[in-house]
Design a protein around this motif. Structure first.
Motif, short mmCIF file in Angstrom:
data_model
loop_
_atom_site.label_atom_id
_atom_site.label_comp_id
_atom_site.label_asym_id
_atom_site.label_seq_id
_atom_site.Cartn_x
_atom_site.Cartn_y
_atom_site.Cartn_z
N GLY A 123 63.14 66.74 37.22
CA GLY A 123 63.48 67.66 36.15
C GLY A 123 63.23 69.11 36.50
O GLY A 123 62.26 69.43 37.18
N SER A 124 64.11 69.97 36.03
CA SER A 124 63.96 71.42 36.17
C SER A 124 64.13 72.07 34.81
O SER A 124 65.13 71.84 34.13
CB SER A 124 65.00 71.99 37.15
N PHE A 125 63.15 72.89 34.41
CA PHE A 125 63.20 73.60 33.14
C PHE A 125 63.22 75.10 33.45
O PHE A 125 62.30 75.62 34.06
CB PHE A 125 61.99 73.26 32.27
N VAL B 183 68.25 68.83 33.93
CA VAL B 183 68.22 70.27 34.20
C VAL B 183 68.45 71.01 32.88
O VAL B 183 69.49 70.83 32.23
CB VAL B 183 69.30 70.67 35.23
N SER B 184 67.49 71.85 32.48
CA SER B 184 67.59 72.52 31.19
C SER B 184 67.29 74.01 31.32
O SER B 184 66.61 74.45 32.25
CB SER B 184 66.63 71.89 30.18
N GLN C 261 72.22 80.97 36.79
CA GLN C 261 71.91 80.02 37.87
C GLN C 261 72.05 78.59 37.37
O GLN C 261 72.61 77.73 38.04
CB GLN C 261 70.50 80.25 38.41
N HIS C 262 71.51 78.34 36.18
CA HIS C 262 71.58 77.01 35.58
C HIS C 262 73.04 76.57 35.41
O HIS C 262 73.40 75.45 35.79
CB HIS C 262 70.88 77.05 34.21
N VAL D 95 73.45 63.98 36.74
CA VAL D 95 72.71 65.07 36.12
C VAL D 95 72.96 65.09 34.62
O VAL D 95 74.08 64.93 34.15
CB VAL D 95 73.06 66.43 36.76
N THR D 96 71.87 65.28 33.88
CA THR D 96 71.92 65.53 32.45
C THR D 96 71.52 66.98 32.22
O THR D 96 70.44 67.39 32.64
CB THR D 96 70.97 64.59 31.69
#
Length: 257
Positions: free
Chosen positions: A145-147, A201-202, A212-213, A227-228
């Motif tokens: 996960g990336s926040f 990825v949020s 970037q997101h 990916v969600t």
């Protein structure tokens, strides 16, 4: 849950290192479920951002309570301003977090060593670290996960006010594209991996890393990475959002159990 501060000598860094660890207990108290004594717990490596350290997740979120609901072990290392990389003029933080840290934690604690029980996540700089780990070693993780992640490290040279630190980590080069630190390169290089972790990825729509997101999601999809994506309207780079997101990611981890 048991909370431990672990100090050990790191051969990768050649210095004493500190890691915060949350471990499930058999009797966790009122309102918390009991750990299964015969099963080593699943483990989440939880990475801090650029301005923080190993203590920040415990101080700014309810991660201990979220982990307790699932009998989940959480490992929280410190990497200073390294971007989870081997610094050109400094320490080998990538070697530390990708190799030495998991081996040391498994030597010290009774944790599951199965890839399907292993996860990684982080915020901002730590979101980049989590994505780099998952894209480099997809066989090791069930989900990542990336926040509010700084997921495109090739854009790092825009940090003019941090010029000395950026040069310490990456040297004087003008581009990191196509190197082992480039997430776009990694997602393409390992696109045919037999196992790919589920990615979460949020980002907030008012976060300075939002562009970037937005660019990161279709790049992952193009190369077949599951990916969600989640965007919260108006959210910025702050702990209220990240507290929500670590809970959401832990729930996401257990969706396909």
């Amino acid at each position: 849950m048991a909370f431990l501060q672990v100090q050990f000598f790191s051969a990768a860094l050649n210095v004493a290192s500190t890691v915060n660890v949350i471990l499930p207990e058999i009797n966790q108290g009122i309102g918390l479920t009991a750990a299964e004594e015969d099963q080593p717990p699943k483990v989440l490596y939880l990475l801090h951002g650029y301005s923080d350290d190993h203590s920040i997740w415990m101080r700014r979120t309810s991660v201990e309570r979220y982990a307790a609901a699932h009998n989940l072990a959480v490992i929280m290392p410190a990497v200073n301003h390294s971007f989870y990389c081997n610094e050109v003029h400094g320490e080998k933080y990538w070697d530390y977090v990708s190799e030495e840290l998991p081996k040391t934690m498994h030597r010290f604690f009774r944790l599951s060593d199965r890839p399907e029980d292993t996860y990684v996540a982080g915020l901002s700089m730590g979101g980049y670290g989590a994505m780099r780990l998952a894209l480099t070693y997809p066989e090791r993780f069930a989900a990542a996960g990336s926040f509010s992640g700084a997921v495109d490290i090739t854009d790092i040279f825009y940090l003019n006010h941090r010029d000395a630190e950026v040069k310490r980590v990456f040297g004087k080069r003008k581009s990191l594209k196509g190197t082992e630190v480039d997430t776009r390169y990694l997602m393409k290089e390992n696109a045919k991996a037999p196992h790919k972790p589920r990615l979460y990825v949020s980002c907030g729509t008012s976060d300075f890393l939002y562009q970037q997101h937005l660019a990161f999601i279709p790049a992952l999809q193009k190369h077949g990475w599951p990916v969600t994506a989640y965007e919260k309207p108006g959210a910025i780079h702050e702990w209220g959002f990240w507290d929500e997101q670590i809970k959401a990611f832990i729930d996401f981890m257990y969706e396909e159990q």
